[in-house]
Design a protein around this motif. Sequence first.
Motif, PDB file in Angstrom:
ATOM      1  N   SER A  15       0.856  -1.180   0.000  1.00 29.86           N
ATOM      2  CA  SER A  15       0.000   0.000   0.000  1.00 29.86           C
ATOM      3  C   SER A  15       0.897   1.237   0.000  1.00 29.86           C
ATOM      4  O   SER A  15       1.684   1.439   0.913  1.00 29.86           O
ATOM      5  CB  SER A  15      -0.881  -0.017   1.251  1.00 29.86           C
ATOM      6  N   ALA A  16       0.804   2.050  -1.042  1.00 26.95           N
ATOM      7  CA  ALA A  16       1.678   3.209  -1.188  1.00 26.95           C
ATOM      8  C   ALA A  16       1.047   4.455  -0.592  1.00 26.95           C
ATOM      9  O   ALA A  16      -0.152   4.675  -0.716  1.00 26.95           O
ATOM     10  CB  ALA A  16       1.994   3.450  -2.649  1.00 26.95           C
ATOM     11  N   LYS A  17       1.883   5.279   0.056  1.00 27.09           N
ATOM     12  CA  LYS A  17       1.385   6.563   0.549  1.00 27.09           C
ATOM     13  C   LYS A  17       1.977   7.734  -0.223  1.00 27.09           C
ATOM     14  O   LYS A  17       1.446   8.816  -0.182  1.00 27.09           O
ATOM     15  CB  LYS A  17       1.590   6.711   2.049  1.00 27.09           C
ATOM     16  N   SER A  18       3.106   7.502  -0.928  1.00 28.01           N
ATOM     17  CA  SER A  18       3.623   8.529  -1.837  1.00 28.01           C
ATOM     18  C   SER A  18       4.589   7.890  -2.824  1.00 28.01           C
ATOM     19  O   SER A  18       5.000   6.745  -2.673  1.00 28.01           O
ATOM     20  CB  SER A  18       4.285   9.680  -1.075  1.00 28.01           C
ATOM     21  N   VAL A  19       4.937   8.673  -3.839  1.00 26.76           N
ATOM     22  CA  VAL A  19       5.815   8.202  -4.898  1.00 26.76           C
ATOM     23  C   VAL A  19       6.712   9.355  -5.325  1.00 26.76           C
ATOM     24  O   VAL A  19       6.301  10.520  -5.263  1.00 26.76           O
ATOM     25  CB  VAL A  19       4.988   7.647  -6.087  1.00 26.76           C
ATOM     26  N   ALA A  20       7.961   9.041  -5.720  1.00 27.18           N
ATOM     27  CA  ALA A  20       8.890  10.088  -6.157  1.00 27.18           C
ATOM     28  C   ALA A  20       9.893   9.495  -7.142  1.00 27.18           C
ATOM     29  O   ALA A  20      10.346   8.363  -6.963  1.00 27.18           O
ATOM     30  CB  ALA A  20       9.636  10.668  -4.956  1.00 27.18           C
ATOM     31  N   PHE A  21      10.232  10.259  -8.174  1.00 30.34           N
ATOM     32  CA  PHE A  21      11.291   9.861  -9.093  1.00 30.34           C
ATOM     33  C   PHE A  21      12.640  10.130  -8.448  1.00 30.34           C
ATOM     34  O   PHE A  21      12.807  11.112  -7.716  1.00 30.34           O
ATOM     35  CB  PHE A  21      11.226  10.669 -10.401  1.00 30.34           C
ATOM     36  N   LEU A  22      13.619   9.275  -8.735  1.00 29.10           N
ATOM     37  CA  LEU A  22      14.993   9.601  -8.377  1.00 29.10           C
ATOM     38  C   LEU A  22      15.428  10.744  -9.292  1.00 29.10           C
ATOM     39  O   LEU A  22      14.875  10.914 -10.386  1.00 29.10           O
ATOM     40  CB  LEU A  22      15.908   8.389  -8.582  1.00 29.10           C
TER      41      LEU A  22
END
Length: 160
Positions: free
Chosen positions: A2-9
């Motif tokens: 379950s994801a709470k956030s996402v970010a690109f390197l």
Amino acid sequence: MSAKSVAFLPSGKAVLLIGYTTIQVLHPSSSYIQAALSGPVRRLTGVAVTPDATTVIAGSEDGDTRVWTLPEGRDRAVLRARAGGARSVIFSASGKALVSGGDDAVLRAWDAATGEESIRYPFAVDHTIPALAISATKPLRLAVATGAGLNAPGLSGLAV
């Protein structure tokens, strides 16, 4: 997960999928899991990546700030210095220093290479530190959000 956030390197070659207790490093087009960053944490609260995308730090409700290397996801260090949760984490623009703030209203900075604490700055107010920002240009400036508003403590002693 379950994801709470996402970010690109910063390179754009991978995506961090941030869950409650785990961070996955995914290939952006195939979703192939390149690494899973985990440890004995109690709910992740803040995540940051060095500008060269070689290191990830994460604060958690257990008060620890964990450090992992990329791309392999090796657990490099656990910085235990906080009573209460580590709410916010950030790297300096060079990636040479990492800073955390948390429930104990104390700002802490460490040398990113050695893990040695270089700054401990207690705030006079009894508020959590939910957000941090470091300027990318000299002279370095730090912005610290607290329950009492915005503060800007000096940065002498911070590795640049």
